[in-house]
Enzyme design. Structure first.
Site, PDB file in Angstrom:
ATOM      1  N   ARG A  71      11.663   3.962   3.341  1.00  0.00           N
ATOM      2  CA  ARG A  71      11.215   2.999   4.368  1.00  0.00           C
ATOM      3  C   ARG A  71      12.407   2.122   4.713  1.00  0.00           C
ATOM      4  O   ARG A  71      13.105   1.627   3.826  1.00  0.00           O
ATOM      5  CB  ARG A  71      10.065   2.144   3.844  1.00  0.00           C
ATOM      6  CG  ARG A  71       9.777   0.955   4.753  1.00  0.00           C
ATOM      7  CD  ARG A  71       8.549   0.201   4.349  1.00  0.00           C
ATOM      8  NE  ARG A  71       7.348   0.918   4.732  1.00  0.00           N
ATOM      9  CZ  ARG A  71       6.124   0.391   4.704  1.00  0.00           C
ATOM     10  NH1 ARG A  71       5.955  -0.858   4.311  1.00  0.00           N
ATOM     11  NH2 ARG A  71       5.074   1.090   5.066  1.00  0.00           N
ATOM     12  N   LYS A 129      26.313  -3.724  -2.497  1.00  0.00           N
ATOM     13  CA  LYS A 129      27.759  -3.833  -2.736  1.00  0.00           C
ATOM     14  C   LYS A 129      28.539  -3.254  -1.564  1.00  0.00           C
ATOM     15  O   LYS A 129      29.720  -2.951  -1.672  1.00  0.00           O
ATOM     16  CB  LYS A 129      28.135  -3.056  -4.001  1.00  0.00           C
ATOM     17  CG  LYS A 129      27.555  -3.578  -5.292  1.00  0.00           C
ATOM     18  CD  LYS A 129      28.183  -2.785  -6.441  1.00  0.00           C
ATOM     19  CE  LYS A 129      27.408  -2.945  -7.720  1.00  0.00           C
ATOM     20  NZ  LYS A 129      27.820  -1.925  -8.706  1.00  0.00           N
ATOM     21  N   ARG A 165       0.797  -1.220   0.000  1.00  0.00           N
ATOM     22  CA  ARG A 165       0.000   0.000   0.000  1.00  0.00           C
ATOM     23  C   ARG A 165       0.834   1.276   0.000  1.00  0.00           C
ATOM     24  O   ARG A 165       0.621   2.159  -0.825  1.00  0.00           O
ATOM     25  CB  ARG A 165      -0.899   0.060   1.257  1.00  0.00           C
ATOM     26  CG  ARG A 165      -2.281  -0.456   1.086  1.00  0.00           C
ATOM     27  CD  ARG A 165      -2.774  -0.929   2.432  1.00  0.00           C
ATOM     28  NE  ARG A 165      -1.844  -1.948   2.895  1.00  0.00           N
ATOM     29  CZ  ARG A 165      -1.963  -3.213   2.558  1.00  0.00           C
ATOM     30  NH1 ARG A 165      -2.954  -3.616   1.846  1.00  0.00           N
ATOM     31  NH2 ARG A 165      -1.068  -4.101   2.959  1.00  0.00           N
ATOM     32  N   THR A 166       1.757   1.384   0.953  1.00  0.00           N
ATOM     33  CA  THR A 166       2.433   2.682   1.133  1.00  0.00           C
ATOM     34  C   THR A 166       3.206   3.067  -0.126  1.00  0.00           C
ATOM     35  O   THR A 166       3.142   4.194  -0.596  1.00  0.00           O
ATOM     36  CB  THR A 166       3.350   2.638   2.365  1.00  0.00           C
ATOM     37  OG1 THR A 166       2.568   2.213   3.475  1.00  0.00           O
ATOM     38  CG2 THR A 166       3.947   3.991   2.667  1.00  0.00           C
ATOM     39  N   HIS A 225       5.269   5.902  11.481  1.00  0.00           N
ATOM     40  CA  HIS A 225       4.692   5.773  10.143  1.00  0.00           C
ATOM     41  C   HIS A 225       3.735   6.962   9.995  1.00  0.00           C
ATOM     42  O   HIS A 225       2.511   6.804  10.061  1.00  0.00           O
ATOM     43  CB  HIS A 225       3.949   4.439  10.038  1.00  0.00           C
ATOM     44  CG  HIS A 225       3.612   4.020   8.641  1.00  0.00           C
ATOM     45  ND1 HIS A 225       3.680   4.872   7.565  1.00  0.00           N
ATOM     46  CD2 HIS A 225       3.187   2.830   8.148  1.00  0.00           C
ATOM     47  CE1 HIS A 225       3.314   4.217   6.468  1.00  0.00           C
ATOM     48  NE2 HIS A 225       3.019   2.980   6.801  1.00  0.00           N
TER      49      HIS A 225
HETATM   50  N1  ASP Z   1       1.527  -1.411   6.710  1.00  0.00           N
HETATM   51  C1  ASP Z   1       1.783  -1.028   8.082  1.00  0.00           C
HETATM   52  C2  ASP Z   1       3.257  -0.778   8.300  1.00  0.00           C
HETATM   53  O1  ASP Z   1       4.009  -0.719   7.350  1.00  0.00           O
HETATM   54  C3  ASP Z   1       1.206  -2.004   9.067  1.00  0.00           C
HETATM   55  C4  ASP Z   1       1.719  -3.419   9.018  1.00  0.00           C
HETATM   56  O2  ASP Z   1       2.632  -3.741   8.252  1.00  0.00           O
HETATM   57  O3  ASP Z   1       1.199  -4.208   9.813  1.00  0.00           O
HETATM   58  O4  ASP Z   1       3.651  -0.616   9.425  1.00  0.00           O
END
Ligand code: ASP
Length: 297
Positions: free
Chosen positions: A99, A77, A49-50, A127
């Site tokens: 991330r 590397k 999703r993100t 987040h």
């Molecule tokens: N998508 C959210 C996160 O990246 C929640 C999860 O992974 O449970 O933290």
């Protein structure tokens, strides 16, 4: 230069302005506000999703997106993340979205770059865009009348960056968290904490269900032990029709949902489930965040 590392980076006033923009973007139609801008995404941890939400948000605003494939990048590397970031910055992108599993990494990178950084999740730490879209979904449902509402945060609270960002953000708008989890997943905090949601369900307006963050657990289990403990967990913490009955409340989850462990199939189909609405709102919120940080307005 403003960054979005945690929800604390934005004042309440800035958040309300951000929500006005998100509302405007909610039809998810394309525009050219960020035409000519280049946004780099760097995902060292899995994401469905993100990552796609940020990418769609950027493209809806007319920006170009460069996804750095971490698996084939020079970090493999032996290059440090700091050097990777400094090199990317030297190519003069307009924003970097990152991330990583290390808590605090995005904050530590700020000094290496001259464009805004957006934290798309750092370990169990934060987040911010998820918490912003959660708050937006709640505000939208209650017509911004959220002061005094109670939110039950249910599940693996200690390992969840979604919980931690929501615990920073929601109380700033008068929403009271109640923590619901087994002892091993709880955090020490100023908030009321219970092991069984049935004890507090009559006071709850919002349920924020969380996935068990197996990838962050440092205890090892056999497959059999895992299945047994998951079954035991689901029996008590899965949000079912039996728990919510006909109560006037809404159910949120950041995804990915583990069906019938976090939330039952039946509740996911219920009109009180906001799970897919959160996903749509997430694109609009990320459009608003990109606009704010890149155009500084
Ligand atoms: N998508 C959210 C996160 O990246 C929640 C999860 O992974 O449970 O933290």
């Amino acid at each position: 230069m403003k960054h979005l590392i945690t929800t604390a980076d934005f004042s309440n006033e800035e958040i309300l302005k951000l929500f006005d923009d998100a509302k405007m973007f909610l039809d998810l139609k394309s525009n050219n506000l960020l035409q000519g801008k280049i946004i780099v995404t760097l995902f060292f941890e899995n994401s469905t999703r993100t990552r796609s939400s940020f990418e769609i948000a950027a493209k809806r605003l007319g920006a170009e997106v460069v996804n750095l494939e971490v698996q084939t990048s020079s970090t493999k590397k032996g290059e440090t993340v700091e050097d990777t970031i400094a090199n990317l910055d030297a190519m003069k992108p307009d924003a970097i979205i990152i991330r990583h599993s290390d808590c605090g990494l995005p904050a530590s990178l700020v000094k290496f770059i001259k464009c805004p950084i957006l934290n798309a999740g750092d370990g169990r730490n934060a987040h911010p865009t998820q918490a912003l879209l959660d708050l937006y979904t709640i505000m939208d449902h209650y017509n911004y009348d959220v002061d005094g509402k109670n939110v039950a945060i249910v599940g693996d609270i200690v390992n969840s960056r979604v919980a931690s960002s929501n615990l920073e953000l929601l109380p700033r708008f008068g929403i009271n968290p109640i923590l619901v989890s087994p002892k091993i997943f709880n955090v020490v905090s100023e908030y009321k904490s219970v092991k069984n949601i049935k004890k507090v369900i009559d006071d709850i307006d919002i349920i924020l269900s969380l996935r068990v963050q197996h990838e962050r657990h440092n205890f090892s289990r056999t497959q059999e032990e895992l299945e047994k403990s998951t079954k035991k967990y689901a029996k008590k913490y899965c949000i079912t029709k039996d728990i919510i009955q006909n109560r006037d409340l809404i159910v949120l989850h950041p995804g990915p949902v583990n069906r019938n462990i976090d939330i039952s199939d039946e509740v996911l189909l219920d009109s009180r489930s906001k799970v897919l609405e959160q996903v749509t709102n997430g694109v609009a919120i990320r459009m608003a965040c990109l606009k704010k940080l890149i155009l500084n307005q």
